[in-house]
Design a protein around this motif. Structure first.
Motif, mmCIF file in Angstrom:
data_model
loop_
_atom_site.group_PDB
_atom_site.id
_atom_site.type_symbol
_atom_site.label_atom_id
_atom_site.label_comp_id
_atom_site.label_asym_id
_atom_site.label_seq_id
_atom_site.Cartn_x
_atom_site.Cartn_y
_atom_site.Cartn_z
ATOM 1 N N UNK A 1 9.592 -24.428 2.817
ATOM 2 C CA UNK A 1 9.113 -23.760 1.615
ATOM 3 C C UNK A 1 8.120 -22.641 1.908
ATOM 4 N N UNK A 2 7.874 -22.352 3.185
ATOM 5 C CA UNK A 2 6.937 -21.300 3.576
ATOM 6 C C UNK A 2 7.615 -20.376 4.578
ATOM 7 N N UNK A 3 7.480 -19.085 4.345
ATOM 8 C CA UNK A 3 8.038 -18.072 5.241
ATOM 9 C C UNK A 3 6.898 -17.390 5.979
ATOM 10 N N UNK A 4 6.922 -17.446 7.311
ATOM 11 C CA UNK A 4 5.929 -16.747 8.149
ATOM 12 C C UNK A 4 6.695 -15.723 8.968
ATOM 13 N N UNK A 5 6.404 -14.450 8.745
ATOM 14 C CA UNK A 5 7.177 -13.385 9.368
ATOM 15 C C UNK A 5 6.260 -12.233 9.724
ATOM 16 N N UNK A 6 6.584 -11.525 10.792
ATOM 17 C CA UNK A 6 5.816 -10.359 11.193
ATOM 18 C C UNK A 6 6.196 -9.127 10.387
ATOM 19 N N UNK A 7 5.245 -8.201 10.269
ATOM 20 C CA UNK A 7 5.494 -6.957 9.533
ATOM 21 C C UNK A 7 6.690 -6.210 10.105
ATOM 22 N N UNK A 8 6.739 -6.069 11.431
ATOM 23 C CA UNK A 8 7.828 -5.304 12.041
ATOM 24 C C UNK A 8 9.181 -5.958 11.797
ATOM 25 N N UNK A 9 9.235 -7.292 11.893
ATOM 26 C CA UNK A 9 10.507 -7.985 11.668
ATOM 27 C C UNK A 9 10.970 -7.847 10.222
ATOM 28 N N UNK A 10 10.014 -7.825 9.292
ATOM 29 C CA UNK A 10 10.366 -7.761 7.873
ATOM 30 C C UNK A 10 10.643 -6.346 7.398
ATOM 31 N N UNK A 11 9.861 -5.384 7.894
ATOM 32 C CA UNK A 11 9.911 -4.035 7.322
ATOM 33 C C UNK A 11 10.353 -2.960 8.310
ATOM 34 N N UNK A 12 10.404 -3.284 9.588
ATOM 35 C CA UNK A 12 10.662 -2.239 10.569
ATOM 36 C C UNK A 12 12.118 -2.014 10.910
ATOM 37 N N UNK A 13 13.004 -2.870 10.396
ATOM 38 C CA UNK A 13 14.413 -2.736 10.756
ATOM 39 C C UNK A 13 15.251 -2.183 9.621
ATOM 40 N N UNK A 14 16.367 -2.869 9.344
ATOM 41 C CA UNK A 14 17.312 -2.386 8.336
ATOM 42 C C UNK A 14 17.334 -3.279 7.099
ATOM 43 N N UNK A 15 16.260 -4.040 6.882
ATOM 44 C CA UNK A 15 16.214 -4.906 5.711
ATOM 45 C C UNK A 15 16.213 -4.086 4.430
ATOM 46 N N UNK A 16 16.670 -4.722 3.354
ATOM 47 C CA UNK A 16 16.756 -4.054 2.059
ATOM 48 C C UNK A 16 16.074 -4.907 1.004
ATOM 49 N N UNK A 17 15.947 -4.347 -0.171
ATOM 50 C CA UNK A 17 15.351 -5.085 -1.275
ATOM 51 C C UNK A 17 16.165 -6.329 -1.611
ATOM 52 N N UNK A 18 17.462 -6.286 -1.416
ATOM 53 C CA UNK A 18 18.289 -7.471 -1.649
ATOM 54 C C UNK A 18 17.865 -8.618 -0.737
ATOM 55 N N UNK A 19 17.490 -8.296 0.517
ATOM 56 C CA UNK A 19 16.990 -9.333 1.429
ATOM 57 C C UNK A 19 15.697 -9.938 0.892
ATOM 58 N N UNK A 20 14.786 -9.084 0.415
ATOM 59 C CA UNK A 20 13.496 -9.574 -0.071
ATOM 60 C C UNK A 20 13.675 -10.448 -1.311
ATOM 61 N N UNK A 21 14.561 -10.051 -2.195
ATOM 62 C CA UNK A 21 14.811 -10.835 -3.401
ATOM 63 C C UNK A 21 15.409 -12.196 -3.051
ATOM 64 N N UNK A 22 16.347 -12.203 -2.116
ATOM 65 C CA UNK A 22 16.960 -13.477 -1.713
ATOM 66 C C UNK A 22 15.938 -14.389 -1.043
ATOM 67 N N UNK A 23 15.078 -13.826 -0.195
ATOM 68 C CA UNK A 23 14.050 -14.625 0.463
ATOM 69 C C UNK A 23 13.039 -15.168 -0.536
ATOM 70 N N UNK A 24 12.733 -14.379 -1.578
ATOM 71 C CA UNK A 24 11.789 -14.837 -2.596
ATOM 72 C C UNK A 24 12.339 -16.033 -3.367
ATOM 73 N N UNK A 25 13.651 -16.136 -3.462
ATOM 74 C CA UNK A 25 14.253 -17.303 -4.102
ATOM 75 C C UNK A 25 14.208 -18.524 -3.186
ATOM 76 N N UNK A 26 14.180 -18.290 -1.874
ATOM 77 C CA UNK A 26 14.185 -19.383 -0.903
ATOM 78 C C UNK A 26 12.780 -19.905 -0.607
ATOM 79 N N UNK A 27 11.784 -19.003 -0.584
ATOM 80 C CA UNK A 27 10.427 -19.372 -0.165
ATOM 81 C C UNK A 27 9.434 -18.920 -1.228
ATOM 82 N N UNK A 28 8.587 -19.845 -1.677
ATOM 83 C CA UNK A 28 7.596 -19.526 -2.713
ATOM 84 C C UNK A 28 6.243 -19.154 -2.117
ATOM 85 N N UNK A 29 6.068 -19.362 -0.815
ATOM 86 C CA UNK A 29 4.844 -18.942 -0.131
ATOM 87 C C UNK A 29 5.231 -18.086 1.065
#
Length: 368
Positions: A253-281
């Protein structure tokens, strides 16, 4: 019209503030829009109300006004947020046949189906591909005689500011100005920074559940907040949509991720929305200081801006950890867009801060 206007004014009083002049002007325009739309539905001889485009600096109550009006309006209506809209739109283009038009058109039709008015919050365009979707949406809304109520931090002329693409979007900008009345909300206060009297707690449409901005993230400092850095063996790969992301922990229920891994590659808003449904913290560490113009590229900061928007809108608990000062109240530099930086600063001002130097000072004061 008077009833709607008075209702919005009363909503403001109940929330602990009064409408300032530009907010009241916008409320009057919304009330007139509502009266005309209601009259049209009652078969009175009235024209389709002109769409409204509400814009202004961050935190000036645009979304609050939209939500107050939306709750009072008796009409076939739908409210969508920019990021969620494009997730639906992009998702809808997969697996659709073109028998009744293109997949894009079918997705646009689904958003506009069975409504008299579409409310569109946090409208902005940074990508020419999204600009093409917007053009299709406007055209279809006009054909279907669906009115729009839009909020944005951008004036129409400032949409898609990238000079490589702005000229290509000019016809759509002109269409926006032709079909919408543009209303500026430019009061002097950022209401998000004064939650006791502001709009955040009353609107119910955006906030961080809790969280903190932490620097420099020393072990004892994190431990006092109930956070413990994952070991390397806990790392794994998650794939919320099509893009794999390396995360540092295995908690369900907790996502711990680095800035570069989350924002430095080819991630999109769809990824962030899906992750927000999976992890509340969420814990995002190694966040660069905004004062270091070379610490992150423009695209990385834009993705981070999108992350903040999504987590704010989804009421996520957010911890940000950085070794340097994490202060977004600075002028934009390089390719960072100042208006997006201002939106980040406004939203992240809702999070409390934990500075190790401040904690040591308090401990020394308590021991003396």
């Amino acid at each position: 019209m008077r009833t709607l206007l008075e209702a919005m004014a009363n909503d403001a009083v109940r929330s602990g503030f009064e409408l300032e002049p530009s907010q009241r002007t916008a409320a009057e325009r919304l009330a007139a829009f509502g009266a005309q739309l209601t009259g049209r539905r009652r078969a009175l001889p009235r024209k389709l109300p002109r769409s409204l485009y509400l814009h202004g600096p961050v935190g000036r109550g645009k979304t609050w006004l939209m939500d107050s009006f939306y709750g009072r309006l008796e009409a076939r209506k739908r409210r969508v947020h920019f990021h969620d809209f494009f997730r639906r739109l992009h998702g809808g283009t997969h697996g659709l046949e073109s028998g009744n038009g293109t997949a894009i058109q079918q997705s646009v039709d689904a958003v506009l189906s069975d409504v008299d008015v579409l409310f569109f919050d946090e409208f902005h365009v940074h990508d020419i591909g999204d600009g093409m979707f917007i053009s299709r949406l406007l055209r279809t809304a006009a054909q279907r005689r669906v009115s729009l109520v839009v909020t944005s931090n951008y004036a129409p002329d400032d949409l898609l500011p990238n000079p490589l693409w702005h000229e290509h979007f000019l016809p759509t900008i002109e269409a926006i100005k032709d079909m919408m009345d543009v209303v500026e909300i430019d009061g002097g206060s950022d209401f998000r920074r004064y939650p006791a009297a502001g709009t955040r707690t009353s609107s119910g449409t955006g906030a961080f559940r809790s969280g903190r901005i932490i620097s420099p993230g020393a072990p004892g400092q994190l431990g006092r907040l109930g956070l413990f850095r994952p070991t390397p063996s806990q790392g794994r790969v998650v794939q919320p949509t099509t893009q794999p992301i390396v995360v540092k922990n295995s908690d369900p229920d907790l996502l711990w991720v680095g800035f570069d891994e989350l924002c430095g590659g080819l991630t999109s808003t769809s990824d962030f929305l899906a992750l927000a449904e999976m992890f509340r913290t969420w814990v995002i560490d190694n966040v660069p200081s905004p004062t270091d113009g070379d610490a992150a590229s423009g695209p990385a900061w834009q993705r981070f801006s999108n992350v903040v928007d999504v987590l704010y809108d989804q009421d996520i608990t957010l911890f940000l950890i950085g070794s340097g000062p994490l202060d977004w109240d600075v002028e934009g530099s390089g390719s960072v867009l100042p208006v997006d930086l201002a939106r980040i600063a406004s939203r992240l001002s809702l999070l409390s801060r934990s500075h190790l130097d401040d904690e040591l000072e308090r401990e020394e004061a308590a021991g003396s």
